[in-house]
Design a protein around this motif. Sequence first.
Motif, PDB file in Angstrom:
ATOM      1  N   THR A 191       0.822  -1.204   0.000  1.00 49.25           N
ATOM      2  CA  THR A 191       0.000   0.000   0.000  1.00 49.25           C
ATOM      3  C   THR A 191       0.859   1.258   0.000  1.00 49.25           C
ATOM      4  O   THR A 191       0.557   2.240  -0.686  1.00 49.25           O
ATOM      5  N   ILE A 192       1.951   1.232   0.764  1.00 51.20           N
ATOM      6  CA  ILE A 192       2.851   2.386   0.811  1.00 51.20           C
ATOM      7  C   ILE A 192       3.459   2.633  -0.565  1.00 51.20           C
ATOM      8  O   ILE A 192       3.474   3.768  -1.064  1.00 51.20           O
ATOM      9  N   LEU A 193       3.964   1.574  -1.198  1.00 51.75           N
ATOM     10  CA  LEU A 193       4.542   1.730  -2.531  1.00 51.75           C
ATOM     11  C   LEU A 193       3.490   2.145  -3.553  1.00 51.75           C
ATOM     12  O   LEU A 193       3.773   2.936  -4.456  1.00 51.75           O
ATOM     13  N   SER A 194       2.273   1.626  -3.382  1.00 50.14           N
ATOM     14  CA  SER A 194       1.189   1.984  -4.296  1.00 50.14           C
ATOM     15  C   SER A 194       0.870   3.464  -4.193  1.00 50.14           C
ATOM     16  O   SER A 194       0.685   4.148  -5.185  1.00 50.14           O
ATOM     17  N   SER A 195       0.829   3.983  -2.923  1.00 51.06           N
ATOM     18  CA  SER A 195       0.543   5.408  -2.772  1.00 51.06           C
ATOM     19  C   SER A 195       1.627   6.272  -3.362  1.00 51.06           C
ATOM     20  O   SER A 195       1.370   7.296  -3.957  1.00 51.06           O
ATOM     21  N   ARG A 196       2.885   5.835  -3.213  1.00 55.46           N
ATOM     22  CA  ARG A 196       3.991   6.608  -3.796  1.00 55.46           C
ATOM     23  C   ARG A 196       3.894   6.623  -5.308  1.00 55.46           C
ATOM     24  O   ARG A 196       4.106   7.648  -5.950  1.00 55.46           O
ATOM     25  N   GLY A 197       3.539   5.451  -5.875  1.00 48.77           N
ATOM     26  CA  GLY A 197       3.446   5.375  -7.323  1.00 48.77           C
ATOM     27  C   GLY A 197       2.318   6.204  -7.883  1.00 48.77           C
ATOM     28  O   GLY A 197       2.474   6.883  -8.888  1.00 48.77           O
ATOM     29  N   PHE A 210      -7.806   0.357  -6.587  1.00 47.81           N
ATOM     30  CA  PHE A 210      -8.672  -0.625  -5.942  1.00 47.81           C
ATOM     31  C   PHE A 210      -8.072  -2.030  -5.970  1.00 47.81           C
ATOM     32  O   PHE A 210      -8.217  -2.788  -5.023  1.00 47.81           O
ATOM     33  N   THR A 211      -7.377  -2.379  -7.047  1.00 43.25           N
ATOM     34  CA  THR A 211      -6.760  -3.702  -7.135  1.00 43.25           C
ATOM     35  C   THR A 211      -5.755  -3.911  -6.018  1.00 43.25           C
ATOM     36  O   THR A 211      -5.571  -5.024  -5.531  1.00 43.25           O
ATOM     37  N   VAL A 257      -8.061   4.081   5.490  1.00 44.08           N
ATOM     38  CA  VAL A 257      -7.216   3.856   4.312  1.00 44.08           C
ATOM     39  C   VAL A 257      -8.083   3.664   3.070  1.00 44.08           C
ATOM     40  O   VAL A 257      -7.815   4.233   2.001  1.00 44.08           O
ATOM     41  N   LEU A 258      -9.153   2.869   3.194  1.00 45.58           N
ATOM     42  CA  LEU A 258     -10.046   2.629   2.058  1.00 45.58           C
ATOM     43  C   LEU A 258     -10.687   3.926   1.579  1.00 45.58           C
ATOM     44  O   LEU A 258     -10.729   4.209   0.377  1.00 45.58           O
ATOM     45  N   ARG A 259     -11.190   4.726   2.521  1.00 45.65           N
ATOM     46  CA  ARG A 259     -11.832   5.990   2.136  1.00 45.65           C
ATOM     47  C   ARG A 259     -10.838   6.954   1.496  1.00 45.65           C
ATOM     48  O   ARG A 259     -11.189   7.713   0.576  1.00 45.65           O
ATOM     49  N   SER A 260      -9.607   6.935   1.989  1.00 46.30           N
ATOM     50  CA  SER A 260      -8.575   7.789   1.388  1.00 46.30           C
ATOM     51  C   SER A 260      -8.308   7.369  -0.055  1.00 46.30           C
ATOM     52  O   SER A 260      -8.195   8.214  -0.953  1.00 46.30           O
ATOM     53  N   GLU A 261      -8.225   6.061  -0.300  1.00 45.08           N
ATOM     54  CA  GLU A 261      -8.007   5.568  -1.662  1.00 45.08           C
ATOM     55  C   GLU A 261      -9.200   5.873  -2.552  1.00 45.08           C
ATOM     56  O   GLU A 261      -9.034   6.216  -3.730  1.00 45.08           O
ATOM     57  N   MET A 262     -10.413   5.774  -1.994  1.00 46.43           N
ATOM     58  CA  MET A 262     -11.608   6.074  -2.784  1.00 46.43           C
ATOM     59  C   MET A 262     -11.648   7.543  -3.177  1.00 46.43           C
ATOM     60  O   MET A 262     -12.059   7.896  -4.284  1.00 46.43           O
ATOM     61  N   ALA A 263     -11.195   8.405  -2.261  1.00 43.65           N
ATOM     62  CA  ALA A 263     -11.184   9.842  -2.555  1.00 43.65           C
ATOM     63  C   ALA A 263     -10.184  10.179  -3.657  1.00 43.65           C
ATOM     64  O   ALA A 263     -10.401  11.099  -4.450  1.00 43.65           O
ATOM     65  N   ARG A 264      -9.083   9.417  -3.712  1.00 41.29           N
ATOM     66  CA  ARG A 264      -8.065   9.700  -4.720  1.00 41.29           C
ATOM     67  C   ARG A 264      -8.321   8.967  -6.026  1.00 41.29           C
ATOM     68  O   ARG A 264      -7.744   9.315  -7.055  1.00 41.29           O
ATOM     69  N   ALA A 276     -15.846  -1.110  -3.967  1.00 42.55           N
ATOM     70  CA  ALA A 276     -15.211  -0.422  -2.837  1.00 42.55           C
ATOM     71  C   ALA A 276     -16.255   0.086  -1.846  1.00 42.55           C
ATOM     72  O   ALA A 276     -16.057   0.014  -0.622  1.00 42.55           O
ATOM     73  N   GLN A 277     -17.370   0.590  -2.362  1.00 53.44           N
ATOM     74  CA  GLN A 277     -18.444   1.057  -1.477  1.00 53.44           C
ATOM     75  C   GLN A 277     -19.047  -0.114  -0.694  1.00 53.44           C
ATOM     76  O   GLN A 277     -19.429   0.049   0.471  1.00 53.44           O
ATOM     77  N   GLY A 278     -19.115  -1.287  -1.342  1.00 53.75           N
ATOM     78  CA  GLY A 278     -19.602  -2.465  -0.633  1.00 53.75           C
ATOM     79  C   GLY A 278     -18.677  -2.849   0.514  1.00 53.75           C
ATOM     80  O   GLY A 278     -19.131  -3.170   1.619  1.00 53.75           O
ATOM     81  N   LEU A 279     -17.365  -2.789   0.275  1.00 56.57           N
ATOM     82  CA  LEU A 279     -16.391  -3.080   1.330  1.00 56.57           C
ATOM     83  C   LEU A 279     -16.458  -2.025   2.437  1.00 56.57           C
ATOM     84  O   LEU A 279     -16.313  -2.344   3.619  1.00 56.57           O
ATOM     85  N   GLU A 280     -16.703  -0.780   2.038  1.00 56.17           N
ATOM     86  CA  GLU A 280     -16.824   0.292   3.030  1.00 56.17           C
ATOM     87  C   GLU A 280     -18.009   0.021   3.969  1.00 56.17           C
ATOM     88  O   GLU A 280     -17.897   0.157   5.195  1.00 56.17           O
ATOM     89  N   GLY A 281     -19.142  -0.391   3.397  1.00 56.77           N
ATOM     90  CA  GLY A 281     -20.308  -0.703   4.212  1.00 56.77           C
ATOM     91  C   GLY A 281     -20.055  -1.880   5.133  1.00 56.77           C
ATOM     92  O   GLY A 281     -20.447  -1.869   6.310  1.00 56.77           O
ATOM     93  N   GLU A 282     -19.372  -2.909   4.609  1.00 55.44           N
ATOM     94  CA  GLU A 282     -19.067  -4.078   5.432  1.00 55.44           C
ATOM     95  C   GLU A 282     -18.146  -3.710   6.593  1.00 55.44           C
ATOM     96  O   GLU A 282     -18.325  -4.181   7.720  1.00 55.44           O
TER      97      GLU A 282
END
Length: 309
Positions: A191-197, A210-211, A257-264, A276-282
């Motif tokens: 996740t850290i490397l993904s955010s940097r990329g 999302f992947t 973390v999920l909401r931050s990724e969804m916002a970006r 992603a919204q389904g995972l957020e609800g869960e």
Amino acid sequence: LELAALACGAGNWDRARGLTGRLLKSLQETWVALPRLAEPRQKIIIRKLQPLCEISEFLELATEGGAAGSDPLDLDGFGRKLGDGVAITGENTSASSKGFRLLKSMLGKWRTRWPSTSQDEPEVWERLVAVRNLLFESLERFGSNWFGGEELLSVKSVLAAERMSMLSVAARGLRKRGELVLSASYLRQFTILSSRGSSSSGGVSGISGFTGIKPMVKLKLAEAERMMNQSRSFDDEGARMENNLGVVAQLTGTLEVLRSEMARGQNWSDRDRSAAQGLEGELCVRVCRATAAAAPMGDSGASKQGEME
């Protein structure tokens, strides 16, 4: 083995080559002396060959395909030949272009070599990832000595993608083995490397977004379920509360973390955003359940009243 990888990280090719040669000789001598039915001991030796071979292949790349006297390891004595050379022929090939082709050939082999999810212990996965991380760091540190200009940028992009792929595969493999803690550690690194990329220009496409976040969320949900089930067997109320509060903190952090990724994730497909919204609800439901479970048993009768309703 680890000393050889560290020597590669420091750019001490001669020391690394000497260490790998001595280790291989020691393993071969031990292998020959073993009785045929000593299968557990044979497995221990075999499991050291893969990282040893990959260090040798890295050294071949570092010395431009054997120009400085580096040869792939001869593993024929073990009934396998992981050390096949990746030297590129062609008199008119430039040194940097040759190095880039060697790099892609080496990484292509590494991509197909992974421990077994059913037979190999977590330590085998951990050692392989640790060695590859050291070799990737060495490639990034000394890449400017072997590649130049636009090719160096391509190398950095390839290395970033390969490292993320490595962490993702290792996390999935360890999750199949039930090693959730180590798997989560690799997913955090991913996740850290993904955010940097994704924050840098160009980014690393194909495995970010999302992947990248989906496996981590699934893992955290499974781990939270395991911890919740475990807490039901606790006789001590304090230990039960502490365990469930840990679940709340873990799920809340994952939700952020999920909401931050969804916002970006402006370029996510509708399907990915819906998932992603389904995972957020869960996650929200699990946080509520864990919060309720963390409440004291005699807390103003709220728990009992909820059960009656």
